[in-house]
Design an enzyme around this catalytic site. Structure first.
Site, PDB file in Angstrom:
ATOM      1  N   GLU A 179       0.837  -1.204   0.000  1.00 37.02           N
ATOM      2  CA  GLU A 179       0.000   0.000   0.000  1.00 37.02           C
ATOM      3  C   GLU A 179       0.876   1.259   0.000  1.00 37.02           C
ATOM      4  O   GLU A 179       0.752   2.135   0.857  1.00 37.02           O
ATOM      5  CB  GLU A 179      -0.969   0.010   1.183  1.00 37.02           C
ATOM      6  CG  GLU A 179      -2.149  -0.929   0.987  1.00 37.02           C
ATOM      7  CD  GLU A 179      -3.313  -0.637   1.934  1.00 37.02           C
ATOM      8  OE1 GLU A 179      -3.458   0.524   2.365  1.00 37.02           O
ATOM      9  OE2 GLU A 179      -4.067  -1.576   2.222  1.00 37.02           O
ATOM     10  N   ASP A 210       1.140  -8.715   2.640  1.00 39.11           N
ATOM     11  CA  ASP A 210      -0.170  -8.740   3.271  1.00 39.11           C
ATOM     12  C   ASP A 210      -1.003  -9.707   2.437  1.00 39.11           C
ATOM     13  O   ASP A 210      -1.492  -9.364   1.365  1.00 39.11           O
ATOM     14  CB  ASP A 210      -0.775  -7.335   3.274  1.00 39.11           C
ATOM     15  CG  ASP A 210      -2.198  -7.304   3.833  1.00 39.11           C
ATOM     16  OD1 ASP A 210      -2.719  -8.376   4.181  1.00 39.11           O
ATOM     17  OD2 ASP A 210      -2.779  -6.203   3.891  1.00 39.11           O
ATOM     18  N   ASN A 251      -3.792 -11.151   3.398  1.00 42.80           N
ATOM     19  CA  ASN A 251      -5.217 -11.086   3.734  1.00 42.80           C
ATOM     20  C   ASN A 251      -5.784 -12.474   4.017  1.00 42.80           C
ATOM     21  O   ASN A 251      -6.921 -12.782   3.641  1.00 42.80           O
ATOM     22  CB  ASN A 251      -6.002 -10.394   2.623  1.00 42.80           C
ATOM     23  CG  ASN A 251      -6.002  -8.884   2.788  1.00 42.80           C
ATOM     24  OD1 ASN A 251      -6.316  -8.368   3.851  1.00 42.80           O
ATOM     25  ND2 ASN A 251      -5.612  -8.178   1.739  1.00 42.80           N
TER      26      ASN A 251
END
Length: 588
Positions: A325, A475, A477
């Site tokens: 991100e 990440d 998730n």
């Protein structure tokens, strides 16, 4: 930002110069130089100078010409421009009845007159160091002078947190430039010169500066002297729009820094993975009111958060940094220059689509050098020959296939070589997989495509006899109980082992029987959570490593009481809604 010429002259001379004198110096400097910007890769050049016609106030001229244009054409254009700028002004002053005068133009280069019939190229005439006369005004030609085009300081500056200015340079090298930080009175425009001098204090000669408590309630002035080798340009100074404020106190990551105070030795390396929360997702009306209503709005601003992020990231003393991100502008204008200053090199892979964010990977240049990059778009790669067997199983579920094709997720891959032992190489992967909790089958597919690609990259090196290990950060998730985690750590996914139901139809996916050839484990273990927001807490972030690497140490998670002291993440002391995962490892 406010320019401070007088103070920049004080820095270099030790004397304050009043404003009128400063303006006179600026005019004299500008009037005596013809600046030529002529980038080698273009066929154009820009010529700038100040000129005063027959005692009138000086005016700035800016001409963009082809390098191969004949100087005679350039002079004709200049003659017309002088007439346009000065004679038209006379007519505006009720002198329309005056007979329009003819502009006389004498142009000499190094004492030799050049006329409008000359066939010489303008780029051959305006050479660096040449002396030029336009009528009676003398100039020195400066070609591609080092220039500080623009300097920006953050909108938030706090004691104890590093400040990194955005400096846009032209024909200058940031490592050659000289920098200065001054502490100045917050009302510097409204106090006397003697009071300015008393309040001004030189703080640092580095590009990055961390204010102290002594700087609170003062403004900061940053000066850049643009340089390229032995050539220097005109210094440029800016003064912050805000005063230095007190910081939020001790941040929880500073406690974690106790475990990373020392750099790693030559036999080991420290890895960090961190979803830093993209500005495009953090600072909006939705996030302020719905997603993170518990977080003070100013603490969601990237100007605030990046101060915490830089202090946190640097304090972990990592050798390999994988970030998710990452806004494109945050990478290019903040992370990359700041981390390069601290011994890192970095690369960026942006996701496709309208949202300009992606993954960033940095490595310490004293430990590694990058051999190659192998980035992929996880959606496009499914269509390639190497994933044909995967696609055949996916297209049996048209809803799954169509939904997968709309994803924008990527896999960033770099191969690094150890400088201590060039025989040892690392394949470092970095990703951020699809987030929605109801689409675990999409994450499984993204994991399968990722592992297929990494197998091909690793095998290409192994076939050449290289020893190469895998570090896969990101990440994901996915919780430790998820199908994706099972696939990663068990090297396979067996049909029926996990309930993979298509969200819209409820149909169970039973054809996913994929495998990979790695033996992976979670290097940072299994903390209770790595993501903690108001509506969700869970373990989503991992550093997966293969069996050729041994984990030496892991930085413990912050105390739960510290995570929840402001209810959830992010907060005034946590710049992201995720918690960085850090570990030290070595080759077995």
């Amino acid at each position: 930002m406010s320019l401070s010429i007088g103070r920049q002259l004080y820095l270099s001379t030790g004397l304050f110069i009043n404003r009128l004198t400063v303006l006179a110096i600026r005019r004299n400097m500008a009037s005596s130089v013809i600046t030529v910007q002529s980038a080698p890769e273009t066929n154009k050049m820009t010529v700038e100078f100040n000129y005063s016609h027959k005692g009138a106030n000086s005016k700035q001229f800016r001409m963009e010409r082809l390098k191969e244009e004949e100087i005679g054409q350039t002079l004709s254009r200049l003659k017309n421009s002088i007439a346009s700028k000065f004679l038209k002004r006379k007519r505006k002053k009720n002198e329309a009845e005056q007979e329009e005068e003819e502009v006389q133009l004498k142009f000499r280069v190094n004492g030799v007159e050049v006329d409008t019939e000359s066939k010489m190229c303008v780029s051959d005439v305006l050479k660096h160091g040449s002396e030029v006369c336009i009528n009676e005004q003398k100039y020195q030609v400066s070609v591609n002078p080092p220039t500080a085009v623009k300097i920006d300081l953050p909108k938030s500056i706090m004691s104890g947190f590093p400040v990194f200015p955005k400096v846009q340079l032209l024909f200058a090298n940031s490592t050659d430039c000289e920098y200065r930080w001054n502490r100045v009175h917050k009302n510097h425009h409204n106090i006397s010169l003697s009071e300015q001098k008393e309040a001004t204090k030189l703080l640092s000669n580095e590009l990055m500066y961390a204010p102290t408590n002594n700087d609170i309630d003062f403004k900061l002035e940053f000066t850049c002297v643009p340089k390229c080798g032995d050539r220097s340009g005109v210094p440029v100074s800016v003064i912050s729009k805000v005063e230095v404020e007190a910081g939020p106190g001790i941040c929880p990551f500073e406690t974690r820094h106790m475990y990373t105070a020392d750099p790693t030795d030559s036999s080991s390396f420290r890895v960090m993975t961190y979803n830093i929360l993209a500005d495009v997702f953090a600072d909006s009306e939705f996030t302020r009111t719905e997603l993170y209503p518990y977080c003070a709005p100013y603490a969601l601003s990237i100007d605030y958060r990046k101060q915490l992020l830089m202090k946190e990231i640097l304090g972990y003393n990592a050798d390999i940094i994988c970030l998710q991100e990452v806004d494109e502008k945050v990478f290019t204008k903040f992370l990359l220059p700041a981390l390069e200053l601290n011994g890192f090199s970095g690369v960026y892979k942006m996701k496709s689509g309208k949202v300009k964010e992606g993954e960033a990977l940095f490595y310490r240049t004293s430990k590694f050098k990058m051999i190659s990059e192998h980035n992929i778009d996880l959606t496009d790669t499914l269509e390639e020959d190497g994933c044909r067997d995967i696609k055949e199983k996916v297209v049996k579920y048209q809803d799954v296939y169509e939904f997968y094709k709309k994803r924008k997720n990527i896999l960033q891959v770099c191969v690094l070589e150890s400088l201590a032992d060039p025989q040892k190489k690392l394949c470092v992967a970095n990703t951020h997989l699809f987030f929605h909790r109801d689409y675990s089958y999409i994450r499984v597919l993204q994991g399968v495509v990722s592992m297929r690609h990494l197998e091909m990259v690793m095998n290409s090196y192994k076939e050449k006899g290289d020893s190469i290990s895998l570090v896969f950060c990101g990440d994901f998730n996915a919780s430790p109980e998820s199908a994706l985690h099972g696939f990663m750590t068990k090297s396979q996914i067996i049909p029926g082992e996990y309930k993979l139901r298509i969200k819209d139809t409820g149909e169970e996916v039973t054809s996913f029987d994929f495998t990979h050839g790695f033996n992976l484990s979670s290097a940072c273990g299994y903390p209770e959570y790595t993501n903690y927001v108001g509506a969700f807490q869970g373990h989503l972030d991992y550093v997966f490593v293969d069996q050729t690497l041994e984990v030496v140490s892991v930085v413990p998670a912050p105390d739960h009481e510290l995570v929840t002291q402001h209810r959830a993440l992010p907060s005034v002391v946590f710049p992201s809604d995720h918690i960085a995962q850090i570990c030290v490892m070595k080759w077995k």
